[in-house]
Motif scaffolding. Structure first.
Motif, PDB file in Angstrom:
ATOM      1  N   PRO A  23       0.829  -1.214   0.000  1.00  0.00           N
ATOM      2  CA  PRO A  23       0.000   0.000   0.000  1.00  0.00           C
ATOM      3  C   PRO A  23       0.861   1.261   0.000  1.00  0.00           C
ATOM      4  N   GLU A  24       0.428   2.257  -0.739  1.00  0.00           N
ATOM      5  CA  GLU A  24       1.216   3.485  -0.862  1.00  0.00           C
ATOM      6  C   GLU A  24       1.441   4.167   0.480  1.00  0.00           C
ATOM      7  N   GLU A  25       0.437   4.058   1.381  1.00  0.00           N
ATOM      8  CA  GLU A  25       0.551   4.747   2.668  1.00  0.00           C
ATOM      9  C   GLU A  25       1.580   4.082   3.596  1.00  0.00           C
ATOM     10  N   ALA A  26       2.146   2.958   3.196  1.00  0.00           N
ATOM     11  CA  ALA A  26       3.220   2.335   3.982  1.00  0.00           C
ATOM     12  C   ALA A  26       4.466   3.208   3.983  1.00  0.00           C
ATOM     13  N   GLY A  27       4.612   4.074   2.973  1.00  0.00           N
ATOM     14  CA  GLY A  27       5.742   5.004   2.938  1.00  0.00           C
ATOM     15  C   GLY A  27       7.075   4.322   2.710  1.00  0.00           C
ATOM     16  N   VAL A  28       7.176   3.505   1.668  1.00  0.00           N
ATOM     17  CA  VAL A  28       8.438   2.833   1.361  1.00  0.00           C
ATOM     18  C   VAL A  28       9.481   3.880   0.959  1.00  0.00           C
ATOM     19  N   THR A  29      10.647   3.825   1.612  1.00  0.00           N
ATOM     20  CA  THR A  29      11.704   4.799   1.324  1.00  0.00           C
ATOM     21  C   THR A  29      12.904   4.176   0.620  1.00  0.00           C
ATOM     22  N   ASP A  30      13.007   2.831   0.648  1.00  0.00           N
ATOM     23  CA  ASP A  30      14.152   2.211  -0.016  1.00  0.00           C
ATOM     24  C   ASP A  30      13.901   0.725  -0.214  1.00  0.00           C
ATOM     25  N   LEU A  31      14.393   0.193  -1.334  1.00  0.00           N
ATOM     26  CA  LEU A  31      14.423  -1.252  -1.597  1.00  0.00           C
ATOM     27  C   LEU A  31      15.870  -1.612  -1.902  1.00  0.00           C
ATOM     28  N   ASP A  32      16.378  -2.606  -1.193  1.00  0.00           N
ATOM     29  CA  ASP A  32      17.783  -2.996  -1.359  1.00  0.00           C
ATOM     30  C   ASP A  32      17.834  -4.502  -1.640  1.00  0.00           C
ATOM     31  N   PHE A  33      18.235  -4.870  -2.864  1.00  0.00           N
ATOM     32  CA  PHE A  33      18.214  -6.271  -3.290  1.00  0.00           C
ATOM     33  C   PHE A  33      19.571  -6.932  -3.051  1.00  0.00           C
ATOM     34  N   HIS A  34      19.531  -8.167  -2.574  1.00  0.00           N
ATOM     35  CA  HIS A  34      20.748  -8.954  -2.321  1.00  0.00           C
ATOM     36  C   HIS A  34      20.621 -10.293  -3.049  1.00  0.00           C
ATOM     37  N   PRO A  35      21.102 -10.359  -4.295  1.00  0.00           N
ATOM     38  CA  PRO A  35      20.926 -11.572  -5.103  1.00  0.00           C
ATOM     39  C   PRO A  35      21.602 -12.805  -4.513  1.00  0.00           C
ATOM     40  N   ASP A  36      22.674 -12.623  -3.725  1.00  0.00           N
ATOM     41  CA  ASP A  36      23.369 -13.795  -3.186  1.00  0.00           C
ATOM     42  C   ASP A  36      22.503 -14.593  -2.225  1.00  0.00           C
ATOM     43  N   THR A  37      21.578 -13.905  -1.523  1.00  0.00           N
ATOM     44  CA  THR A  37      20.699 -14.606  -0.580  1.00  0.00           C
ATOM     45  C   THR A  37      19.231 -14.571  -1.009  1.00  0.00           C
ATOM     46  N   GLY A  38      18.932 -13.830  -2.093  1.00  0.00           N
ATOM     47  CA  GLY A  38      17.543 -13.730  -2.532  1.00  0.00           C
ATOM     48  C   GLY A  38      16.685 -12.873  -1.631  1.00  0.00           C
ATOM     49  N   GLU A  39      17.311 -12.010  -0.819  1.00  0.00           N
ATOM     50  CA  GLU A  39      16.559 -11.155   0.097  1.00  0.00           C
ATOM     51  C   GLU A  39      16.438  -9.745  -0.467  1.00  0.00           C
ATOM     52  N   VAL A  40      15.303  -9.107  -0.197  1.00  0.00           N
ATOM     53  CA  VAL A  40      15.135  -7.701  -0.514  1.00  0.00           C
ATOM     54  C   VAL A  40      14.768  -6.988   0.785  1.00  0.00           C
ATOM     55  N   VAL A  41      15.590  -6.010   1.171  1.00  0.00           N
ATOM     56  CA  VAL A  41      15.341  -5.248   2.397  1.00  0.00           C
ATOM     57  C   VAL A  41      14.458  -4.061   2.040  1.00  0.00           C
ATOM     58  N   ILE A  42      13.288  -4.013   2.661  1.00  0.00           N
ATOM     59  CA  ILE A  42      12.315  -2.955   2.389  1.00  0.00           C
ATOM     60  C   ILE A  42      12.289  -2.015   3.584  1.00  0.00           C
ATOM     61  N   GLU A  43      12.680  -0.769   3.356  1.00  0.00           N
ATOM     62  CA  GLU A  43      12.639   0.235   4.420  1.00  0.00           C
ATOM     63  C   GLU A  43      11.386   1.071   4.234  1.00  0.00           C
ATOM     64  N   ALA A  44      10.590   1.178   5.291  1.00  0.00           N
ATOM     65  CA  ALA A  44       9.306   1.865   5.170  1.00  0.00           C
ATOM     66  C   ALA A  44       8.988   2.623   6.449  1.00  0.00           C
ATOM     67  N   GLN A  45       8.205   3.690   6.299  1.00  0.00           N
ATOM     68  CA  GLN A  45       7.799   4.479   7.459  1.00  0.00           C
ATOM     69  C   GLN A  45       6.815   3.707   8.341  1.00  0.00           C
ATOM     70  N   LYS A  46       6.007   2.821   7.716  1.00  0.00           N
ATOM     71  CA  LYS A  46       5.036   2.012   8.464  1.00  0.00           C
ATOM     72  C   LYS A  46       5.242   0.542   8.118  1.00  0.00           C
ATOM     73  N   PRO A  47       6.213  -0.109   8.777  1.00  0.00           N
ATOM     74  CA  PRO A  47       6.529  -1.504   8.452  1.00  0.00           C
ATOM     75  C   PRO A  47       5.339  -2.448   8.577  1.00  0.00           C
ATOM     76  N   GLY A  48       4.432  -2.159   9.516  1.00  0.00           N
ATOM     77  CA  GLY A  48       3.276  -3.037   9.699  1.00  0.00           C
ATOM     78  C   GLY A  48       2.457  -3.193   8.433  1.00  0.00           C
ATOM     79  N   MET A  49       2.381  -2.130   7.631  1.00  0.00           N
ATOM     80  CA  MET A  49       1.604  -2.194   6.395  1.00  0.00           C
ATOM     81  C   MET A  49       2.346  -2.983   5.313  1.00  0.00           C
TER      82      MET A  49
END
Length: 641
Positions: A87-113
């Motif tokens: 949801p847009e109101e989650a306020g995502v501020t950054d996406l950081d992809f790590h192909p070696d582990t298949g993880e994407v770190v999502i930084e957001a103002q409202k992580p619960g959303m």
């Protein structure tokens, strides 16, 4: 093939047999206490929300599922799909992809959303793109510490994976001894406050709990040289567990890495960040006072790199024969009561760390409900027979009275405060009192590390009391962002401007007046009879704060910094002590913690208090609850099995 490799192969076979036939498992490995499962079918895992939970229950392991790198969507394509799901109101501020582990770190103002109800949005992200999402909060108040820690761990990601894999293999190694015993050795903070350090040992494992300094006595450090600790070499230790970030518990942890320790530190995520903040400041203060620091900043980074953060309530394997669970201690942000389950039901020990039993404005009260506890190691800071603190309402009423009286006569209120915990507690009291018109709306200046520590509190609202958390989470009424709060970042020039200005409130480190900007404030306004120096926290023996409380009015300043020769200042300010804001339980709170503890322990070691406090509390618990109690000295060892 090693025993660990054989176990991993067995785990892989079990998992392959348990999952649906259209799910392919490509690798199973350990990363710290977690079992990491790589699959070519992450979307199928995500479709079955209970599958990971079932596997974790059957294998009795914490499990993380990651996609095999060969099946990942391109980051650019995945980015668009992820943003469509969140949801847009989650306020995502950054996406950081790590192909070696298949993880994407999502930084957001409202992580619960981003997480969604019961993790539904996370599963939807994996179903869409295959990547495993990890969510972190965008700090509501910009924090250099949080930013630096996250960037550092990102840079060291490859080395950290190697460290975690090595730690994981160590945790899950085969037990080597048929003997059974549980021992606790006291390396510090017994019949004294400060230099907390204990060794919990079994035939298999040695765990160091805390490793701090002693306020006002830099030369008194824990007895790390004994054979139980580093005397037989740093590799003698299997793990370090940190109850909380205050320096009397954390200051000397980086020293372990200087001596060659290369193992894990288990603590909560906010404690990790606060630990780094306070340790770097510890080095800075030592340099300013002309003392040789015991380690350099590189060792602080090593400690952070080796830290494995745990959440409250997570049962975690930290050795072949020890499981650790952390619970809220109510003392400062991220502080923990640490519970150790040893062997297959052999014995259970809980270390209180520092606790506050009742709810405060900032935190829920300490947890004392456990499956089993035979021995409790209990702090006794206010364990003396007369150590009863004023109740919170009375304390707040007195503080507001002191503030109103001082402001009415045109003075300033100077509060020496610990950057972590007491400052934020006082900030909440001031914010509400001004909002309700109980005290005038005047500037509240925050000096030293207080603003940075407050920013870290705002980054982890889930560790705060329910009401404060909800204000930050849901109501967009972050009390720490009130207009009255001003961060002093202009050094001496800004302090001089404040001193020359009108009535105000100043919160400044250090809390025990042992160095830091509080000494500068004394120079600026200590000679003003209309102003008030107001103590709201514990002042240890030997500190300048305790001396002023005891009546000193000739204060060393300048080059002396309270330690050597320098100029002196005639203190003309009023001096007030407002009890009740301590992060420690008082005598009644400590007794209530034991009284309501479920189950009640068979033995209690009373520590982290001066001699009379530990002996008074030990005697009282023995007589009231008919349990075996001790007030140990440093360098004693207790065998429990």
């Amino acid at each position: 093939m090693s025993t660990v490799d054989k176990r991993l192969e067995e785990m892989r076979e079990k998992i392959t047999n348990e999952v649906p036939s259209d799910i392919t498992i490509t690798e199973v490995t350990y990363e710290g206490p977690e079992l990491v499962v790589y699959t070519r079918n992450p979307k199928r895992f995500a479709q079955n929300g209970d599958l990971i939970r079932q596997l974790a229950s059957q294998l009795r392991k914490r499990i993380t599922v990651r996609p095999d790198p060969s099946v990942l969507a391109r980051p650019d394509d995945a980015r668009d799909d992820i943003m469509r799901v969140i949801p847009e109101e989650a306020g995502v501020t950054d996406l950081d992809f790590h192909p070696d582990t298949g993880e994407v770190v999502i930084e957001a103002q409202k992580p619960g959303m981003v997480i969604g109800r019961h993790g539904s949005t996370l599963r939807e992200i994996t179903q869409e793109v295959g990547w495993t999402p990890e969510v972190v909060r965008t700090p509501p108040i910009e924090s250099a510490t949080v930013k630096n820690v996250r960037n550092f761990l990102k840079q060291e990601r490859d080395e950290r994976r190697d460290i975690l894999e090595r730690i994981g293999r160590q945790i899950h190694r085969e037990e080597m001894s048929d003997d059974e015993y549980v021992r606790i050795s006291t390396l510090g903070c017994c019949r004294e406050v400060g230099r907390a350090a204990f060794i919990l040992s079994t035939p298999e494992t040695r765990i160091l709990i805390d490793c701090g300094d002693k306020p006002g006595a830099e030369d008194e450090v824990p007895y790390l040289q004994v054979p139980e600790a580093l005397g037989a070499g740093a590799s003698n230790l299997d793990a370090v567990v940190l109850t909380h970030a205050h320096l009397d518990h954390s200051a000397l942890i980086p020293l372990l890495y200087k001596y060659g320790y290369d193992g894990p530190i288990y603590t909560t995520e906010p404690t990790r960040d606060l630990m780094g903040l306070l340790q770097l400041d510890y080095l800075d203060v030592a340099a300013k006072e002309g003392r040789a620091p015991p380690y350099d900043s590189e060792m602080v980074r090593e400690a952070i790199k080796h830290t494995i953060p745990l959440e409250y309530g997570d049962v975690t394997d930290i050795a072949p024969d020890i499981k650790l669970t952390m619970h809220n201690a109510g003392h400062i942000l991220g502080s923990a009561v640490t519970h150790f389950h040893i062997g297959d039901g052999l014995y259970n020990v809980a270390f209180s760390g520092d606790i506050h039993y009742e709810d405060t404005r900032l935190f829920n009260g300490a947890v004392n409900d456990f499956p089993r506890v035979e021995t409790l190691v209990l702090e006794s800071t206010y364990g003396g027979r007369n150590d009863y603190q004023t109740d919170q309402e009375d304390s707040e009423r007195k503080l507001k009275h002191v503030i109103n009286n001082t402001l009415d006569r045109g003075g300033k209120v100077l509060v020496p405060a610990f950057a972590v915990g007491r400052s934020q507690e006082i900030m909440l009291v001031l914010e509400e009192a001004m909002r309700n018109g109980e005290i005038p709306e005047v500037p509240v200046h925050l000096d030293g590390m207080i603003w940075e520590a407050t920013a870290i509190h705002s980054t982890y609202p889930e560790y705060l009391r329910d009401e404060v958390r909800d204000r930050i989470f849901h109501e967009d009424e972050n009390p720490f962002l009130a207009d009255q709060f001003n961060h002093i970042d202009g050094g001496e020039e800004e302090r001089q401007d404040v001193a020359d200005g009108g009535p105000c409130i100043i919160l400044s480190t250090s809390g025990m007046m042992e160095g830091g900007p509080i000494l500068s404030w004394l120079e600026h306004i200590g000679g003003e009879p209309d102003s008030t120096l107001t103590f709201v926290g514990y002042q240890a023996q030997g500190t300048l704060g305790r001396r002023i409380q005891n009546g000193w009015d000739e204060i060393p300043i300048g080059n002396g910094n309270g330690r050597g020769r320098g100029d002196t200042l005639k203190l003309k300010m009023d001096v007030e002590v407002v009890d009740g804001f301590s992060g420690h339980a008082d005598r009644q709170g400590l007794e209530n913690f034991v009284r309501t503890m479920n189950p009640r322990p068979e033995k209690v070691l009373c520590v982290h208090g001066d001699e009379s406090s530990t002996q008074d509390l030990s005697s009282a618990l023995y007589h009231e609850f008919n349990m075996r109690t001790f007030a140990p000295k440093n360098l004693e060892t207790f065998r429990f099995v």
